[in-house]
Design an enzyme around this catalytic site. Structure first.
Site, PDB file in Angstrom:
ATOM      1  N   GLU A 203      25.461 -16.424  -3.300  1.00 14.56           N
ATOM      2  CA  GLU A 203      25.357 -17.678  -3.856  1.00 14.56           C
ATOM      3  C   GLU A 203      26.617 -16.213  -5.261  1.00 14.56           C
ATOM      4  O   GLU A 203      25.905 -15.174  -5.254  1.00 14.56           O
ATOM      5  CB  GLU A 203      24.069 -17.444  -4.626  1.00 14.56           C
ATOM      6  CG  GLU A 203      23.664 -18.788  -4.334  1.00 14.56           C
ATOM      7  CD  GLU A 203      21.700 -18.971  -4.558  1.00 14.56           C
ATOM      8  OE1 GLU A 203      21.746 -18.503  -5.664  1.00 14.56           O
ATOM      9  OE2 GLU A 203      21.198 -20.014  -4.140  1.00 14.56           O
ATOM     10  N   ARG A 294       4.728 -28.070  -2.535  1.00 22.96           N
ATOM     11  CA  ARG A 294       3.676 -27.472  -2.536  1.00 22.96           C
ATOM     12  C   ARG A 294       3.065 -27.405  -3.818  1.00 22.96           C
ATOM     13  O   ARG A 294       4.114 -27.284  -4.821  1.00 22.96           O
ATOM     14  CB  ARG A 294       3.252 -26.188  -1.814  1.00 22.96           C
ATOM     15  CG  ARG A 294       4.452 -25.265  -2.519  1.00 22.96           C
ATOM     16  CD  ARG A 294       3.718 -23.695  -2.372  1.00 22.96           C
ATOM     17  NE  ARG A 294       4.270 -23.319  -1.964  1.00 22.96           N
ATOM     18  CZ  ARG A 294       4.432 -21.935  -3.545  1.00 22.96           C
ATOM     19  NH1 ARG A 294       4.120 -22.928  -4.805  1.00 22.96           N
ATOM     20  NH2 ARG A 294       6.128 -20.789  -3.613  1.00 22.96           N
TER      21      ARG A 294
HETATM   22  P1  ADP Z   1      12.443 -16.970  -2.781  1.00 27.46           P
HETATM   23  O1  ADP Z   1      12.480 -18.421  -2.164  1.00 27.46           O
HETATM   24  O2  ADP Z   1      13.214 -15.822  -2.250  1.00 27.46           O
HETATM   25  O3  ADP Z   1      11.621 -16.838  -4.308  1.00 27.46           O
HETATM   26  P2  ADP Z   1      14.230 -17.885  -5.379  1.00 27.46           P
HETATM   27  O4  ADP Z   1      15.742 -18.512  -4.394  1.00 27.46           O
HETATM   28  O5  ADP Z   1      13.526 -19.001  -5.423  1.00 27.46           O
HETATM   29  O6  ADP Z   1      14.021 -16.780  -3.807  1.00 27.46           O
HETATM   30  O7  ADP Z   1      14.826 -17.038  -6.186  1.00 27.46           O
HETATM   31  C1  ADP Z   1      13.712 -16.031  -6.867  1.00 27.46           C
HETATM   32  C2  ADP Z   1      14.175 -15.203  -8.159  1.00 27.46           C
HETATM   33  O8  ADP Z   1      16.019 -14.631  -7.855  1.00 27.46           O
HETATM   34  C3  ADP Z   1      14.433 -16.300  -9.146  1.00 27.46           C
HETATM   35  O9  ADP Z   1      13.875 -16.757 -10.349  1.00 27.46           O
HETATM   36  C4  ADP Z   1      15.602 -15.464  -9.628  1.00 27.46           C
HETATM   37  O10 ADP Z   1      14.595 -14.885 -10.647  1.00 27.46           O
HETATM   38  C5  ADP Z   1      16.531 -14.890  -8.618  1.00 27.46           C
HETATM   39  N1  ADP Z   1      17.945 -15.085  -8.190  1.00 27.46           N
HETATM   40  C6  ADP Z   1      17.861 -16.403  -7.477  1.00 27.46           C
HETATM   41  N2  ADP Z   1      19.211 -16.592  -7.218  1.00 27.46           N
HETATM   42  C7  ADP Z   1      19.961 -16.125  -8.333  1.00 27.46           C
HETATM   43  C8  ADP Z   1      21.014 -16.381  -8.491  1.00 27.46           C
HETATM   44  N3  ADP Z   1      22.079 -16.459  -8.321  1.00 27.46           N
HETATM   45  N4  ADP Z   1      21.672 -15.801  -9.806  1.00 27.46           N
HETATM   46  C9  ADP Z   1      21.045 -14.390 -10.030  1.00 27.46           C
HETATM   47  N5  ADP Z   1      19.330 -14.684  -9.685  1.00 27.46           N
HETATM   48  C10 ADP Z   1      19.347 -15.269  -8.643  1.00 27.46           C
END
Ligand code: ADP
Length: 486
Positions: A203, A294
Protein backbone atom coordinates in the site's frame (compact mmCIF):
# COMPACT_ATOMS: atom_id res chain seq x y z
CA UNK A 1 -36.55 -23.19 12.00
CA UNK A 2 -37.10 -21.96 15.54
CA UNK A 3 -35.74 -18.54 16.45
CA UNK A 4 -32.47 -18.80 18.37
CA UNK A 5 -33.22 -18.16 22.02
CA UNK A 6 -29.92 -17.10 23.65
CA UNK A 7 -30.99 -18.42 27.04
CA UNK A 8 -27.50 -19.12 28.41
CA UNK A 9 -24.25 -17.71 27.00
CA UNK A 10 -20.78 -19.21 27.10
CA UNK A 11 -18.23 -16.40 26.86
CA UNK A 12 -15.23 -17.80 25.00
CA UNK A 13 -12.82 -15.19 26.30
CA UNK A 14 -11.13 -13.81 29.41
CA UNK A 15 -10.09 -10.51 31.00
CA UNK A 16 -12.06 -7.31 30.85
CA UNK A 17 -14.08 -8.21 27.77
CA UNK A 18 -15.38 -11.49 29.22
CA UNK A 19 -16.61 -9.67 32.31
CA UNK A 20 -18.05 -6.80 30.26
CA UNK A 21 -20.14 -9.25 28.18
CA UNK A 22 -21.31 -11.13 31.27
CA UNK A 23 -22.45 -7.90 32.89
CA UNK A 24 -24.83 -7.17 30.03
CA UNK A 25 -26.04 -10.77 30.08
CA UNK A 26 -26.85 -10.44 33.77
CA UNK A 27 -28.77 -7.23 33.12
CA UNK A 28 -30.77 -9.10 30.49
CA UNK A 29 -31.43 -12.01 32.85
CA UNK A 30 -29.25 -14.39 30.83
CA UNK A 31 -27.00 -16.75 32.85
CA UNK A 32 -23.40 -17.09 31.66
CA UNK A 33 -20.69 -19.73 31.56
CA UNK A 34 -17.05 -18.77 32.03
CA UNK A 35 -14.23 -20.83 30.61
CA UNK A 36 -10.72 -20.43 31.94
CA UNK A 37 -7.19 -21.70 31.67
CA UNK A 38 -5.45 -22.66 34.90
CA UNK A 39 -3.71 -19.30 35.60
CA UNK A 40 -7.10 -17.54 35.38
CA UNK A 41 -8.68 -19.65 38.13
CA UNK A 42 -9.36 -16.59 40.32
CA UNK A 43 -9.95 -14.08 37.54
CA UNK A 44 -13.00 -11.80 37.82
CA UNK A 45 -14.87 -13.31 34.86
CA UNK A 46 -14.60 -16.77 36.42
CA UNK A 47 -15.92 -15.55 39.76
CA UNK A 48 -18.75 -13.56 38.17
CA UNK A 49 -20.29 -16.20 35.89
CA UNK A 50 -23.05 -18.58 36.99
CA UNK A 51 -21.00 -21.59 35.78
CA UNK A 52 -17.31 -22.09 35.16
CA UNK A 53 -15.40 -24.70 33.22
CA UNK A 54 -11.65 -25.30 33.34
CA UNK A 55 -10.02 -25.68 29.94
CA UNK A 56 -7.05 -27.99 29.42
CA UNK A 57 -4.29 -26.83 27.10
CA UNK A 58 -0.63 -27.09 26.19
CA UNK A 59 -0.38 -23.48 27.35
CA UNK A 60 -2.97 -21.02 28.67
CA UNK A 61 -3.42 -19.35 25.29
CA UNK A 62 -3.99 -22.63 23.47
CA UNK A 63 -6.81 -23.46 25.90
CA UNK A 64 -8.85 -20.41 24.82
CA UNK A 65 -8.28 -21.34 21.16
CA UNK A 66 -9.44 -24.95 21.46
CA UNK A 67 -12.67 -25.10 19.42
CA UNK A 68 -13.72 -28.71 20.27
CA UNK A 69 -13.21 -28.04 23.98
CA UNK A 70 -15.27 -24.85 23.85
CA UNK A 71 -18.12 -26.58 22.03
CA UNK A 72 -18.01 -29.44 24.54
CA UNK A 73 -18.03 -26.92 27.41
CA UNK A 74 -21.10 -25.17 26.00
CA UNK A 75 -22.89 -28.52 25.63
CA UNK A 76 -22.05 -29.71 29.11
CA UNK A 77 -23.10 -26.41 30.71
CA UNK A 78 -26.29 -26.22 28.67
CA UNK A 79 -25.32 -22.96 26.93
CA UNK A 80 -27.27 -22.35 23.72
CA UNK A 81 -25.18 -19.36 22.61
CA UNK A 82 -21.52 -18.40 22.34
CA UNK A 83 -20.01 -14.91 22.58
CA UNK A 84 -16.42 -14.78 21.31
CA UNK A 85 -15.46 -11.28 22.57
CA UNK A 86 -12.46 -9.93 20.65
CA UNK A 87 -9.12 -11.58 19.90
CA UNK A 88 -8.77 -15.36 20.33
CA UNK A 89 -11.43 -16.99 18.06
CA UNK A 90 -13.58 -13.90 17.46
CA UNK A 91 -12.71 -13.63 13.77
CA UNK A 92 -12.21 -17.33 13.11
CA UNK A 93 -14.86 -18.56 10.62
CA UNK A 94 -14.24 -22.19 11.57
CA UNK A 95 -15.33 -21.37 15.12
CA UNK A 96 -18.53 -19.65 13.97
CA UNK A 97 -19.26 -22.70 11.79
CA UNK A 98 -18.51 -25.17 14.56
CA UNK A 99 -21.03 -23.35 16.78
CA UNK A 100 -23.72 -23.39 14.12
CA UNK A 101 -23.12 -27.10 13.44
CA UNK A 102 -23.45 -27.83 17.15
CA UNK A 103 -26.76 -25.93 17.25
CA UNK A 104 -25.22 -23.10 19.27
CA UNK A 105 -26.06 -19.51 18.34
CA UNK A 106 -22.88 -17.60 17.51
CA UNK A 107 -23.25 -14.01 18.74
CA UNK A 108 -21.53 -12.36 15.81
CA UNK A 109 -21.48 -12.36 12.01
CA UNK A 110 -21.68 -15.41 9.75
CA UNK A 111 -18.59 -17.38 8.81
CA UNK A 112 -19.09 -16.21 5.21
CA UNK A 113 -18.92 -12.51 6.21
CA UNK A 114 -15.78 -13.18 8.24
CA UNK A 115 -14.15 -14.97 5.33
CA UNK A 116 -15.01 -12.17 2.92
CA UNK A 117 -13.24 -9.65 5.18
CA UNK A 118 -10.55 -11.93 6.64
CA UNK A 119 -8.19 -11.74 3.70
CA UNK A 120 -7.16 -8.12 3.24
CA UNK A 121 -6.44 -8.38 -0.48
CA UNK A 122 -9.81 -10.02 -1.18
CA UNK A 123 -11.52 -7.47 1.09
CA UNK A 124 -9.91 -4.58 -0.80
CA UNK A 125 -11.26 -6.00 -4.06
CA UNK A 126 -14.74 -6.48 -2.63
CA UNK A 127 -14.72 -2.92 -1.28
CA UNK A 128 -13.66 -1.43 -4.59
CA UNK A 129 -16.51 -3.29 -6.24
CA UNK A 130 -18.88 -1.84 -3.63
CA UNK A 131 -17.67 1.71 -4.32
CA UNK A 132 -15.75 2.07 -1.04
CA UNK A 133 -12.46 3.98 -1.47
CA UNK A 134 -9.40 1.84 -0.63
CA UNK A 135 -5.78 2.89 0.01
CA UNK A 136 -3.89 2.96 -3.32
CA UNK A 137 -2.15 -0.41 -3.45
CA UNK A 138 -1.67 -3.76 -5.08
CA UNK A 139 -3.01 -7.30 -5.10
CA UNK A 140 -0.83 -10.04 -3.59
CA UNK A 141 2.76 -9.58 -4.75
CA UNK A 142 4.57 -12.79 -5.60
CA UNK A 143 7.39 -11.70 -7.83
CA UNK A 144 10.10 -9.29 -6.61
CA UNK A 145 10.49 -7.55 -9.98
CA UNK A 146 6.78 -6.80 -10.06
CA UNK A 147 6.94 -5.55 -6.46
CA UNK A 148 9.60 -2.99 -7.43
CA UNK A 149 7.54 -1.78 -10.38
CA UNK A 150 4.38 -1.53 -8.27
CA UNK A 151 6.13 0.37 -5.47
CA UNK A 152 7.55 2.74 -8.07
CA UNK A 153 4.07 3.33 -9.43
CA UNK A 154 2.63 4.04 -5.93
CA UNK A 155 5.60 6.22 -4.95
CA UNK A 156 7.68 5.79 -1.78
CA UNK A 157 7.23 5.40 1.12
CA UNK A 158 5.18 2.22 0.82
CA UNK A 159 3.86 -0.21 3.40
CA UNK A 160 4.20 -3.96 2.87
CA UNK A 161 1.33 -5.75 4.63
CA UNK A 162 0.34 -9.34 5.33
CA UNK A 163 -2.88 -10.25 3.58
CA UNK A 164 -3.90 -12.31 6.62
CA UNK A 165 -2.61 -9.55 8.93
CA UNK A 166 -3.81 -8.29 12.27
CA UNK A 167 -2.31 -6.77 15.39
CA UNK A 168 0.24 -4.87 13.33
CA UNK A 169 2.03 -8.15 12.57
CA UNK A 170 3.70 -8.52 9.17
CA UNK A 171 3.75 -4.79 8.41
CA UNK A 172 6.97 -3.18 7.12
CA UNK A 173 7.62 0.34 5.81
CA UNK A 174 9.97 0.81 2.85
CA UNK A 175 11.14 4.38 2.27
CA UNK A 176 13.31 3.60 -0.75
CA UNK A 177 13.72 0.88 -3.37
CA UNK A 178 16.69 -0.48 -1.37
CA UNK A 179 14.40 -1.05 1.60
CA UNK A 180 11.71 -2.78 -0.44
CA UNK A 181 13.21 -6.24 -0.75
CA UNK A 182 14.03 -6.58 2.98
CA UNK A 183 10.54 -5.22 3.82
CA UNK A 184 8.82 -7.78 1.59
CA UNK A 185 10.97 -10.63 2.95
CA UNK A 186 10.46 -9.51 6.55
CA UNK A 187 6.69 -9.15 6.15
CA UNK A 188 6.46 -12.60 4.50
CA UNK A 189 8.43 -14.28 7.25
CA UNK A 190 6.39 -12.61 10.01
CA UNK A 191 3.11 -13.45 8.22
CA UNK A 192 4.08 -17.08 7.71
CA UNK A 193 5.01 -17.58 11.32
CA UNK A 194 1.98 -15.71 12.77
CA UNK A 195 -0.75 -16.69 10.31
CA UNK A 196 0.65 -19.66 8.37
CA UNK A 197 0.14 -17.61 5.20
CA UNK A 198 2.95 -15.64 3.60
CA UNK A 199 0.87 -13.60 1.14
CA UNK A 200 1.74 -9.89 1.25
CA UNK A 201 0.65 -6.82 -0.68
CA UNK A 202 1.80 -3.21 -0.91
CA UNK A 203 0.00 0.00 0.00
CA UNK A 204 1.00 3.59 -0.36
CA UNK A 205 2.23 4.69 3.10
CA UNK A 206 0.13 7.74 3.79
CA UNK A 207 1.72 10.80 5.33
CA UNK A 208 0.60 11.92 8.81
CA UNK A 209 -2.75 10.13 8.58
CA UNK A 210 -5.41 9.67 11.19
CA UNK A 211 -7.04 6.34 11.94
CA UNK A 212 -10.78 6.96 11.95
CA UNK A 213 -13.20 4.04 12.04
CA UNK A 214 -16.94 3.66 11.82
CA UNK A 215 -19.03 1.41 14.09
CA UNK A 216 -21.82 -0.47 12.35
CA UNK A 217 -24.71 -2.62 13.54
CA UNK A 218 -26.69 -4.81 11.18
CA UNK A 219 -29.69 -7.04 11.83
CA UNK A 220 -30.96 -10.15 10.06
CA UNK A 221 -33.76 -8.17 8.43
CA UNK A 222 -31.27 -6.21 6.33
CA UNK A 223 -31.08 -2.96 8.29
CA UNK A 224 -27.51 -1.66 8.63
CA UNK A 225 -26.80 1.39 10.77
CA UNK A 226 -23.62 3.46 11.11
CA UNK A 227 -23.20 4.48 14.75
CA UNK A 228 -20.53 7.12 14.40
CA UNK A 229 -16.78 7.27 14.24
CA UNK A 230 -13.87 6.77 16.60
CA UNK A 231 -10.49 8.44 16.16
CA UNK A 232 -7.80 5.91 17.12
CA UNK A 233 -4.72 7.80 15.94
CA UNK A 234 -2.76 7.68 19.20
CA UNK A 235 -0.84 4.46 18.57
CA UNK A 236 2.42 2.73 19.31
CA UNK A 237 3.76 0.08 16.91
CA UNK A 238 0.71 0.76 14.72
CA UNK A 239 -1.58 -0.37 17.56
CA UNK A 240 -4.12 1.76 19.42
CA UNK A 241 -3.56 3.25 22.88
CA UNK A 242 -6.21 5.98 23.11
CA UNK A 243 -9.50 6.36 21.24
CA UNK A 244 -12.03 9.16 21.19
CA UNK A 245 -15.34 10.11 19.68
CA UNK A 246 -16.30 12.30 17.93
CA UNK A 247 -13.15 12.77 15.81
CA UNK A 248 -11.93 16.34 16.29
CA UNK A 249 -12.64 18.62 13.36
CA UNK A 250 -14.23 15.96 11.15
CA UNK A 251 -16.54 17.78 8.75
CA UNK A 252 -20.19 16.78 8.84
CA UNK A 253 -20.15 15.88 5.15
CA UNK A 254 -17.04 13.70 5.57
CA UNK A 255 -18.66 11.94 8.51
CA UNK A 256 -21.79 11.33 6.46
CA UNK A 257 -19.77 10.02 3.50
CA UNK A 258 -17.80 7.75 5.82
CA UNK A 259 -21.00 6.43 7.39
CA UNK A 260 -22.48 5.73 3.96
CA UNK A 261 -19.29 3.95 2.83
CA UNK A 262 -19.28 1.85 6.03
CA UNK A 263 -22.88 0.79 5.44
CA UNK A 264 -22.05 -0.15 1.83
CA UNK A 265 -19.01 -2.12 3.06
CA UNK A 266 -21.07 -4.08 5.60
CA UNK A 267 -23.88 -4.71 3.15
CA UNK A 268 -21.44 -5.95 0.52
CA UNK A 269 -20.56 -8.90 2.78
CA UNK A 270 -24.14 -9.34 4.11
CA UNK A 271 -22.91 -8.40 7.55
CA UNK A 272 -24.90 -9.07 10.72
CA UNK A 273 -24.11 -8.00 14.30
CA UNK A 274 -21.67 -5.31 15.47
CA UNK A 275 -18.62 -4.61 13.31
CA UNK A 276 -16.15 -1.86 12.51
CA UNK A 277 -14.95 -0.47 9.22
CA UNK A 278 -11.49 0.99 9.71
CA UNK A 279 -10.45 3.90 7.53
CA UNK A 280 -7.23 5.79 7.22
CA UNK A 281 -7.79 9.50 6.81
CA UNK A 282 -5.27 11.71 5.04
CA UNK A 283 -5.47 14.92 3.05
CA UNK A 284 -9.20 15.20 3.73
CA UNK A 285 -9.85 11.78 2.12
CA UNK A 286 -10.69 8.49 3.79
CA UNK A 287 -9.66 5.06 2.57
CA UNK A 288 -10.77 1.59 3.67
CA UNK A 289 -8.13 -0.25 5.70
CA UNK A 290 -9.99 -3.33 6.91
CA UNK A 291 -13.12 -4.52 8.63
CA UNK A 292 -13.05 -5.99 12.13
CA UNK A 293 -15.85 -8.53 12.14
CA UNK A 294 -16.38 -8.42 15.90
CA UNK A 295 -16.83 -6.19 18.93
CA UNK A 296 -13.81 -3.93 19.34
CA UNK A 297 -11.78 -3.00 22.40
CA UNK A 298 -12.81 0.65 22.02
CA UNK A 299 -16.57 0.06 21.60
CA UNK A 300 -17.42 1.69 25.00
CA UNK A 301 -16.74 5.23 23.78
CA UNK A 302 -19.51 4.81 21.21
CA UNK A 303 -21.77 3.43 23.95
CA UNK A 304 -21.03 6.48 26.12
CA UNK A 305 -22.00 9.10 23.55
CA UNK A 306 -25.03 7.18 22.25
CA UNK A 307 -26.32 5.79 25.54
CA UNK A 308 -26.41 2.35 23.93
CA UNK A 309 -25.20 -1.10 24.93
CA UNK A 310 -23.61 -2.77 21.91
CA UNK A 311 -23.43 -6.21 23.52
CA UNK A 312 -27.15 -6.02 24.19
CA UNK A 313 -27.70 -5.12 20.54
CA UNK A 314 -25.53 -8.08 19.48
CA UNK A 315 -27.62 -10.42 21.60
CA UNK A 316 -30.88 -8.98 20.29
CA UNK A 317 -29.66 -9.38 16.71
CA UNK A 318 -28.55 -12.96 17.41
CA UNK A 319 -32.08 -13.63 18.66
CA UNK A 320 -33.41 -12.44 15.33
CA UNK A 321 -34.83 -9.19 16.68
CA UNK A 322 -34.75 -6.05 14.53
CA UNK A 323 -32.77 -2.93 15.21
CA UNK A 324 -34.82 -0.08 16.59
CA UNK A 325 -37.00 1.59 13.97
CA UNK A 326 -35.93 4.92 15.50
CA UNK A 327 -32.47 4.50 13.98
CA UNK A 328 -29.35 5.82 15.68
CA UNK A 329 -29.77 7.92 18.85
CA UNK A 330 -28.30 11.43 18.74
CA UNK A 331 -24.69 11.53 19.88
CA UNK A 332 -24.10 13.53 23.07
CA UNK A 333 -20.82 14.92 24.38
CA UNK A 334 -17.36 13.48 23.99
CA UNK A 335 -15.80 10.19 25.17
CA UNK A 336 -12.18 9.06 25.43
CA UNK A 337 -10.81 5.61 26.21
CA UNK A 338 -7.38 5.03 27.73
CA UNK A 339 -5.96 1.53 27.42
CA UNK A 340 -4.24 0.64 30.66
CA UNK A 341 -1.72 -1.99 29.60
CA UNK A 342 0.89 -3.84 31.65
CA UNK A 343 3.60 -2.20 29.55
CA UNK A 344 6.48 0.11 30.32
CA UNK A 345 6.19 3.32 28.26
CA UNK A 346 9.83 4.12 29.06
CA UNK A 347 11.03 0.84 27.61
CA UNK A 348 9.31 1.18 24.26
CA UNK A 349 6.07 -0.22 25.75
CA UNK A 350 7.68 -3.54 26.59
CA UNK A 351 5.17 -5.87 28.34
CA UNK A 352 5.58 -5.96 32.13
CA UNK A 353 3.80 -9.14 33.26
CA UNK A 354 4.15 -8.78 37.02
CA UNK A 355 1.52 -9.56 39.68
CA UNK A 356 -0.93 -6.79 40.54
CA UNK A 357 -0.23 -5.40 43.99
CA UNK A 358 -2.61 -2.56 44.70
CA UNK A 359 -5.69 -1.90 42.64
CA UNK A 360 -8.10 0.95 43.26
CA UNK A 361 -9.87 2.14 40.11
CA UNK A 362 -11.23 5.69 39.86
CA UNK A 363 -14.91 6.56 39.82
CA UNK A 364 -17.01 9.72 39.99
CA UNK A 365 -18.78 11.75 37.32
CA UNK A 366 -18.38 10.58 33.74
CA UNK A 367 -16.05 7.68 34.56
CA UNK A 368 -16.44 4.07 33.40
CA UNK A 369 -13.89 1.38 34.19
CA UNK A 370 -13.94 -1.94 32.32
CA UNK A 371 -11.53 -4.11 34.24
CA UNK A 372 -10.47 -7.72 34.34
CA UNK A 373 -8.14 -7.57 37.32
CA UNK A 374 -8.01 -7.50 41.12
CA UNK A 375 -5.18 -7.21 43.68
CA UNK A 376 -2.72 -10.12 43.72
CA UNK A 377 -3.78 -11.36 40.28
CA UNK A 378 -0.84 -12.72 38.31
CA UNK A 379 -0.46 -11.00 34.92
CA UNK A 380 0.37 -13.82 32.53
CA UNK A 381 2.87 -13.20 29.73
CA UNK A 382 0.75 -15.54 27.60
CA UNK A 383 -2.02 -12.98 27.15
CA UNK A 384 -2.58 -9.52 25.76
CA UNK A 385 -1.19 -6.89 28.19
CA UNK A 386 -4.49 -4.96 28.33
CA UNK A 387 -5.56 -4.89 32.01
CA UNK A 388 -8.22 -2.22 32.28
CA UNK A 389 -9.95 0.33 30.09
CA UNK A 390 -10.67 3.74 31.52
CA UNK A 391 -13.43 5.48 29.64
CA UNK A 392 -14.41 9.07 30.40
CA UNK A 393 -17.32 11.10 29.16
CA UNK A 394 -17.73 14.87 29.18
CA UNK A 395 -20.24 17.34 27.78
CA UNK A 396 -17.43 18.42 25.46
CA UNK A 397 -13.85 17.36 24.70
CA UNK A 398 -12.37 19.76 27.21
CA UNK A 399 -14.44 18.32 30.03
CA UNK A 400 -13.62 14.75 28.91
CA UNK A 401 -9.91 15.63 29.07
CA UNK A 402 -10.29 17.20 32.52
CA UNK A 403 -12.09 14.09 33.76
CA UNK A 404 -9.45 11.88 32.20
CA UNK A 405 -6.75 13.78 34.06
CA UNK A 406 -8.60 13.57 37.34
CA UNK A 407 -9.45 9.87 36.96
CA UNK A 408 -5.89 8.92 35.93
CA UNK A 409 -4.55 10.79 38.95
CA UNK A 410 -6.91 8.85 41.24
CA UNK A 411 -6.02 5.49 39.71
CA UNK A 412 -4.14 3.11 42.01
CA UNK A 413 -2.52 0.26 40.09
CA UNK A 414 0.83 -1.02 41.24
CA UNK A 415 2.87 -4.12 40.50
CA UNK A 416 3.50 -4.08 36.76
CA UNK A 417 4.61 -0.96 34.89
CA UNK A 418 1.53 0.49 33.18
CA UNK A 419 0.53 3.04 30.57
CA UNK A 420 -1.16 5.27 33.22
CA UNK A 421 1.78 7.74 33.41
CA UNK A 422 1.89 7.84 29.60
CA UNK A 423 -1.78 8.83 29.43
CA UNK A 424 -1.29 11.50 32.09
CA UNK A 425 1.58 12.92 30.10
CA UNK A 426 -0.45 12.80 26.87
CA UNK A 427 -3.24 14.89 28.40
CA UNK A 428 -0.67 17.61 29.23
CA UNK A 429 0.48 17.86 25.61
CA UNK A 430 -0.76 21.09 23.98
CA UNK A 431 -1.08 19.43 20.55
CA UNK A 432 -3.30 16.72 22.04
CA UNK A 433 -5.38 19.30 23.86
CA UNK A 434 -5.80 21.16 20.58
CA UNK A 435 -6.79 17.96 18.76
CA UNK A 436 -3.78 18.05 16.45
CA UNK A 437 -3.33 14.28 16.32
CA UNK A 438 -2.04 11.83 13.74
CA UNK A 439 -0.66 8.30 13.94
CA UNK A 440 2.82 9.89 14.12
CA UNK A 441 1.94 11.64 17.39
CA UNK A 442 4.09 9.65 19.83
CA UNK A 443 7.22 9.63 17.70
CA UNK A 444 6.90 13.34 17.00
CA UNK A 445 6.41 14.36 20.65
CA UNK A 446 9.51 13.17 22.50
CA UNK A 447 8.56 15.40 25.45
CA UNK A 448 5.70 13.01 26.10
CA UNK A 449 7.97 10.19 27.17
CA UNK A 450 10.25 12.55 29.08
CA UNK A 451 7.28 13.67 31.16
CA UNK A 452 6.24 10.05 31.82
CA UNK A 453 9.10 9.76 34.30
CA UNK A 454 7.72 12.48 36.57
CA UNK A 455 4.25 10.92 36.49
CA UNK A 456 5.70 7.51 37.32
CA UNK A 457 7.01 8.98 40.56
CA UNK A 458 3.70 10.63 41.49
CA UNK A 459 1.18 8.67 43.58
CA UNK A 460 -2.58 8.66 43.79
CA UNK A 461 -4.05 10.47 46.80
CA UNK A 462 -5.77 7.14 47.56
CA UNK A 463 -2.69 4.95 47.34
CA UNK A 464 -2.50 4.34 51.10
CA UNK A 465 -6.05 2.95 51.16
CA UNK A 466 -4.94 -0.03 49.18
CA UNK A 467 -1.73 -0.90 50.98
CA UNK A 468 -1.32 -3.33 53.85
CA UNK A 469 -3.10 -2.35 57.12
CA UNK A 470 0.34 -1.66 58.63
CA UNK A 471 1.25 0.81 55.89
CA UNK A 472 -2.16 2.48 56.12
CA UNK A 473 -1.76 2.82 59.91
CA UNK A 474 1.70 4.31 59.49
CA UNK A 475 0.39 6.86 56.99
CA UNK A 476 -2.54 7.63 59.30
CA UNK A 477 -0.07 8.32 62.10
CA UNK A 478 1.95 10.70 59.92
CA UNK A 479 -1.21 12.58 58.93
CA UNK A 480 -2.25 12.84 62.60
CA UNK A 481 1.15 14.21 63.61
CA UNK A 482 1.14 16.81 60.82
CA UNK A 483 -2.39 17.82 61.84
CA UNK A 484 -1.26 18.39 65.43
CA UNK A 485 1.62 20.50 64.19
CA UNK A 486 -0.60 22.41 61.77
P1 ADP B 1 -3.60 -4.53 11.58
O1 ADP B 1 -4.82 -5.27 11.10
O2 ADP B 1 -2.36 -5.37 11.57
O3 ADP B 1 -3.81 -3.83 12.89
P2 ADP B 1 -4.22 -2.21 9.92
O4 ADP B 1 -4.35 -2.32 8.47
O5 ADP B 1 -5.48 -2.13 10.72
O6 ADP B 1 -3.31 -3.42 10.47
O7 ADP B 1 -3.31 -0.96 10.27
C1 ADP B 1 -2.91 -0.67 11.59
C2 ADP B 1 -2.35 0.75 11.65
O8 ADP B 1 -1.23 0.89 10.77
C3 ADP B 1 -3.31 1.84 11.21
O9 ADP B 1 -4.15 2.25 12.26
C4 ADP B 1 -2.34 2.94 10.79
O10 ADP B 1 -1.82 3.62 11.90
C5 ADP B 1 -1.21 2.17 10.16
N1 ADP B 1 -1.41 2.03 8.69
C6 ADP B 1 -1.99 1.00 8.05
N2 ADP B 1 -2.01 1.20 6.73
C7 ADP B 1 -1.42 2.39 6.52
C8 ADP B 1 -1.11 3.16 5.34
N3 ADP B 1 -1.40 2.73 4.12
N4 ADP B 1 -0.49 4.35 5.51
C9 ADP B 1 -0.15 4.80 6.75
N5 ADP B 1 -0.41 4.12 7.88
C10 ADP B 1 -1.03 2.93 7.78
Amino acid sequence: MAEPAVAKVLVANRGEIALRIMRTCREMGIPTVAVYAEPDRRAPHVVFAEDRILLAGANPRAAYLDIPQLIAAARSAGADAMHPGYGFLAENPAFAEACVEAGITFIGPSAASMRAMGDKVAARRAMQAAGVPVVPGTDTVTDDQAAVAEAERLGYPVLVKASAGGGGIGMRVAKTVEELRPAVDGARRAALSAFGNEAVYIEKYLDHPRHIEMQVLADAQGTTLALGERDCSIQRRHQKLVEETPAVGLKAETRAAMAAAAVRAAEAVRYQSAGTIEFIFSGGQFYFLEMNTRLQVEHPITEMVLGMDLVREQIRIARGESLSADGVPASRGHAIEFRINAEDPLRNFLPSPKPIRRYGPPSGPGVRVDSGIHPHLEVSPHFDPLLVKLIVWGADRQQAIARGRRALQEFVLTGPATTIPFHRSLLQEPDFQAGRITTYFIQEHPALLERVRSFTAEHSPFESFYGSPEVAAAIGAIVAVSEEKG
